[in-house]
Design an enzyme around this catalytic site. Structure first.
Site, PDB file in Angstrom:
ATOM      1  N   CYS A 112       0.691  -1.226  -0.003  1.00 46.01           N
ATOM      2  CA  CYS A 112      -0.166   0.053   0.160  1.00 46.01           C
ATOM      3  C   CYS A 112       0.814   1.243  -0.054  1.00 46.01           C
ATOM      4  O   CYS A 112       1.528   1.516  -1.058  1.00 46.01           O
ATOM      5  CB  CYS A 112      -0.991  -0.008   1.167  1.00 46.01           C
ATOM      6  SG  CYS A 112      -2.202   1.059   0.774  1.00 46.01           S
ATOM      7  N   HIS A 218      -3.680  -5.545   0.472  1.00 46.55           N
ATOM      8  CA  HIS A 218      -3.389  -5.767   1.576  1.00 46.55           C
ATOM      9  C   HIS A 218      -3.060  -7.259   1.832  1.00 46.55           C
ATOM     10  O   HIS A 218      -4.236  -7.957   2.523  1.00 46.55           O
ATOM     11  CB  HIS A 218      -4.058  -5.212   2.862  1.00 46.55           C
ATOM     12  CG  HIS A 218      -3.862  -3.628   2.869  1.00 46.55           C
ATOM     13  ND1 HIS A 218      -3.059  -3.213   3.896  1.00 46.55           N
ATOM     14  CD2 HIS A 218      -4.331  -2.759   2.399  1.00 46.55           C
ATOM     15  CE1 HIS A 218      -3.239  -1.868   3.666  1.00 46.55           C
ATOM     16  NE2 HIS A 218      -3.996  -1.428   2.954  1.00 46.55           N
ATOM     17  N   GLU A 220      -1.350  -8.860   3.962  1.00 45.68           N
ATOM     18  CA  GLU A 220      -1.231  -9.137   5.404  1.00 45.68           C
ATOM     19  C   GLU A 220      -2.330  -9.558   5.961  1.00 45.68           C
ATOM     20  O   GLU A 220      -2.471 -10.134   6.959  1.00 45.68           O
ATOM     21  CB  GLU A 220      -0.467  -8.209   6.185  1.00 45.68           C
ATOM     22  CG  GLU A 220      -1.198  -6.921   6.623  1.00 45.68           C
ATOM     23  CD  GLU A 220      -1.669  -5.951   5.380  1.00 45.68           C
ATOM     24  OE1 GLU A 220      -2.402  -5.040   5.917  1.00 45.68           O
ATOM     25  OE2 GLU A 220      -1.158  -6.486   4.209  1.00 45.68           O
TER      26      GLU A 220
END
Length: 247
Positions: A112, A218, A220
């Site tokens: 990001c 994202h 994660e």
């Protein structure tokens, strides 16, 4: 004897905590690194100071540039607008880490804001707010009225480009999307790995580097379930482990 875990340096962000300035990293980034066999350390903005930086880098095997609510400072990419959500200390550290990773072949994963920093480091530019640009129509911004687990769910496809590091995943993948800034001009030496259907650049890499990849989404959040997220973190940590054994 178990092999030592590669040390992954995670960039921290300035944040006010109970009215006091602090340095923070969301737990999800630490968890993803730990899950795939890395040993996370958190770098405060003061790590950018020369004496601190040189000492810290002697122990680092990989670098993770996280997302953030702050945005890259306009003067970093030749823009003149007023940016309210800045973190100049984060900028200083991230760009120093990018330069170090570029010069020393240190594995780096950029997510990001990190993806945007990576592009700017290689002399690319950003759109300050993609909503002001005609032609973008995918849902690139989260619905803040929804719970976090809903905000971070996949919402649009990315078109994966052939001959890149992500090409093994076929033509498309479904990703989440939570951001305001976006890549405008792609930085020198960078390869576009994936784009949204509306043309927004969603992933970049430095193919001449052992492992340097930036993604706009994202990974994660679903690091243990989503196959592309698994690939990104597995490859990142594996390259860091190889870097560790060579030192």
């Amino acid at each position: 004897m178990q092999p030592s875990k590669p040390i992954i340096a995670i960039v921290s962000c300035h944040k006010m905590i109970d009215g006091q300035p602090g340095q923070s990293v969301y737990q999800k980034y630490i968890d993803a690194v730990q899950h795939y066999g890395g040993n996370a350390i958190l770098l405060p903005n003061t790590a950018a100071e020369d004496d601190n930086f040189d000492a810290l880098m002697t122990m680092v095997d990989g670098i993770l540039l996280t997302g953030s609510y702050s945005n890259v400072a306009p003067d970093r990419y030749g823009a003149t607008h007023i940016e309210e959500k800045q973190d100049l200390g984060r900028d200083a550290l991230s760009f120093k880490l990018l330069a170090y990773a570029d010069k020393n072949d240190v594995p780096l994963l950029a997510i990001c804001r990190g993806h945007q920093e990576m592009n700017v480091y290689f002399e690319g530019t950003l759109y300050p707010d993609w909503r002001d640009v005609e032609g973008f129509f995918e849902p690139h911004l989260e619905d803040s009225t929804q719970p976090l687990e809903v905000q971070y769910q996949p919402v649009h496809d990315v078109l994966i480009q052939p001959d890149g590091r992500l090409a093994a995943f076929g033509d498309t993948w479904h990703v989440n999307s939570l951001h305001k800034q976006a890549i405008n001009k792609v930085g020198a030496r960078l390869f576009v790995e994936a784009v949204a259907r509306d043309g927004m650049i969603e992933a970049i890499s430095l193919l001449e580097h052992p492992f340097m990849i930036g993604v706009q989404w994202h990974p994660e959040l679903n690091y243990a379930q989503d196959h592309l997220s698994k690939f990104l973190f597995t490859e990142f940590i594996d390259h860091a482990r190889k870097k560790s054994t060579k030192q």
